[in-house]
Design a protein around this motif. Structure first.
Motif, short mmCIF file in Angstrom:
data_model
loop_
_atom_site.label_atom_id
_atom_site.label_comp_id
_atom_site.label_asym_id
_atom_site.label_seq_id
_atom_site.Cartn_x
_atom_site.Cartn_y
_atom_site.Cartn_z
N ASN A 294 0.67 -1.38 -0.09
CA ASN A 294 0.27 -0.50 -0.12
C ASN A 294 0.79 1.21 -0.34
O ASN A 294 1.61 1.61 0.73
N TYR A 295 1.23 2.35 -0.50
CA TYR A 295 1.03 3.74 -1.10
C TYR A 295 0.96 4.36 -2.19
O TYR A 295 0.05 4.19 -2.85
N ARG A 296 0.60 5.26 -0.88
CA ARG A 296 -0.01 6.74 -1.66
C ARG A 296 -1.92 6.06 -1.60
O ARG A 296 -2.05 6.57 -2.32
N GLY A 297 -2.27 5.35 -1.25
CA GLY A 297 -4.27 4.97 -0.94
C GLY A 297 -3.53 4.12 -2.51
O GLY A 297 -4.96 4.05 -2.75
N ARG A 298 -2.77 3.34 -2.98
CA ARG A 298 -3.55 2.89 -4.07
C ARG A 298 -1.88 1.46 -4.06
O ARG A 298 -1.56 1.14 -3.08
N GLU A 299 -2.24 0.00 -4.36
CA GLU A 299 -2.34 -1.09 -3.92
C GLU A 299 -1.12 -1.73 -5.23
O GLU A 299 -1.26 -1.57 -6.30
N PRO A 391 -6.84 5.46 -7.96
CA PRO A 391 -6.59 4.97 -7.07
C PRO A 391 -6.91 3.12 -7.35
O PRO A 391 -7.73 2.91 -7.82
N ARG A 393 -5.30 -1.24 -7.48
CA ARG A 393 -3.63 -1.54 -8.07
C ARG A 393 -3.33 -1.31 -9.19
O ARG A 393 -4.00 -0.51 -10.40
#
Length: 412
Positions: A294-299, A391, A393
């Motif tokens: 998880n990084y900056r609201g993304r997977e 936002p 994957r």
């Protein structure tokens, strides 16, 4: 059968101590694990150290252009059913890194060692392996690696007369040519998606014929051997014709092939296929590869691809558009400085995906994508690329040092 390690010579003990000290200094300075510099120091003090450290172990060597780190990990997990394992799990696969790994394995029964394809014959001479697994050979690091046919010839010479059982991919003509000199070979039908490095016969130079899943040379008769192990869909077929389900958390056909080879290796040491494949299920990532962070609201899923064959396999893991893709390419020493291999990769397979390009050689990659007719945007950093994606994957594909850079940024 391997037993307890015999006492090291005073010189070897000094070399191990000095190597560990050098590694500790390297780690304290923030320069990585220190395994390579530690091994170099130790081998400088005792050039015979690797042979001494491996003497008490049942050693498996794993070599290939692609998949050796993952296969090494899978074999190690399978063999732990029978005893302790020491392994260079993080992929330091030249003599210095291997020496560092074995220095910590005094209580182990097995040594499961990934070996850079250029060093296979030298390491095999030092450690006297019980088994050698050969997965594939394809172009890689064009500025410094030998041409694939030359590597196959080097393997062939090194394997001639070996006492090890060689577990080899029957679907790769270069691997078959190399392994055929060994007295005891177990053939595995593991598949070969990338065929551009094996269009000519390694025995005579004739054009290879490839009907269906077979291959042969119409000029000299060199042909695919009959495998005793095979990947069949989601199952491993053993020499008795029994089918065993592959239980992996790692994605893709390539990892099923790695598991098939690993099961064949484990069987050579008395671990039943069912037990071996069940134990492989515990592997969720290998040195960060396939991790989802998880990084900056993304997977962000981290995928490693170092050469054309590796990129081809990696593309098969990506879902249909519109999943965004970050591509990162460097050309530092560990990657090879020649990026001409980018033109061997079919980037048109990414058409329809939003693509962000980063890395030291992002402009080289941008030119390649432009010619492929694929839409993309160039970003200055991983953080910028992730922020440019919606936002959800993200698939992040990088070559070796670019992959390490990306892991540091996203916090894995």
């Amino acid at each position: 059968m391997a037993g307890n390690q015999e006492p090291l010579s005073p010189r070897a003990r000094l070399a191990v101590t000095a190597g560990k000290a050098a590694a500790a200094v390297s780690r304290a300075a923030g320069r990585g694990s220190g395994s390579v510099i530690g091994g170099r120091v130790a081998l400088r003090l005792d050039p015979d150290l690797l042979a001494q450290l491996a003497h008490h172990l049942d050693v498996v060597l794993v070599s290939a252009t692609n998949g050796k780190t993952t296969t090494t990990r899978l074999i190690a997990e399978a063999l732990r059913a029978n005893g302790g394992v020491v392994s260079n799990a993080l992929g330091a696969n030249m003599p210095a890194g291997i020496t560092s790994a074995l220095a910590g394995g005094s209580d182990a029964r097995y040594g499961v060692i990934e070996v850079d394809e250029k060093y296979l014959d030298a390491v095999a001479r030092d450690v006297t392996p019980k088994a050698i697994a050969l997965l594939n050979l394809s172009r890689d690091q064009l500025d410094r690696a030998a041409e694939t046919r030359m590597l196959a010839e080097r393997w062939r010479e090194g394997l001639s007369g070996t006492k090890a059982v060689v577990i080899a991919n029957a679907d790769d003509p270069l691997v078959v040519w190399a392994a055929s000199s060994a007295p005891n070979v177990v053939w595995v039908a593991a598949g070969q998606e990338w065929k551009d490095d094996a269009w000519s016969c390694p025995a005579c130079g004739g054009v290879m014929q490839r009907p269906d899943d077979d291959w042969f040379c119409g000029e000299c008769g060199f042909r695919r051997p009959t495998p005793s192990w095979a990947l069949s869909g989601d199952e491993v077929l053993d020499p008795h014709g029994s089918a065993w389900p592959i239980k992996l958390q790692l994605p893709g056909r390539a990892n099923k092939a790695n598991a098939t080879t690993s099961a064949a290796v484990a069987a050579a040491f008395g671990v039943a296929p069912q037990v071996a494949l069940e134990r492989m299920h515990s592997v969720t990532a290998v040195a960060g590869r396939y991790d989802v962070v998880n990084y900056r609201g993304r997977e962000v899923r981290l995928l490693l691809a170092k050469n054309p064959a590796g990129w081809l396999e990696t593309f098969s893991l990506i879902d249909a558009p519109p999943a965004p893709v970050i591509l990162s390419v460097n050309a530092r020493g560990a990657d090879g400085t020649d990026t001409s291999w980018l033109w061997d990769v079919d980037y048109s397979r990414l058409a329809g995906h939003p693509i962000c390009v980063i890395g030291d050689r992002k402009l080289d990659l941008a030119v390649r994508l432009e010619v492929a007719g694929v839409d993309f945007q160039v970003c200055e950093s991983a953080a910028e690329a992730v922020s440019a994606c919606p936002p959800g994957r993200i698939e992040a594909i990088a070559n070796y040092t670019a992959f390490q850079d990306l892991r540091r940024v996203v916090g894995n």
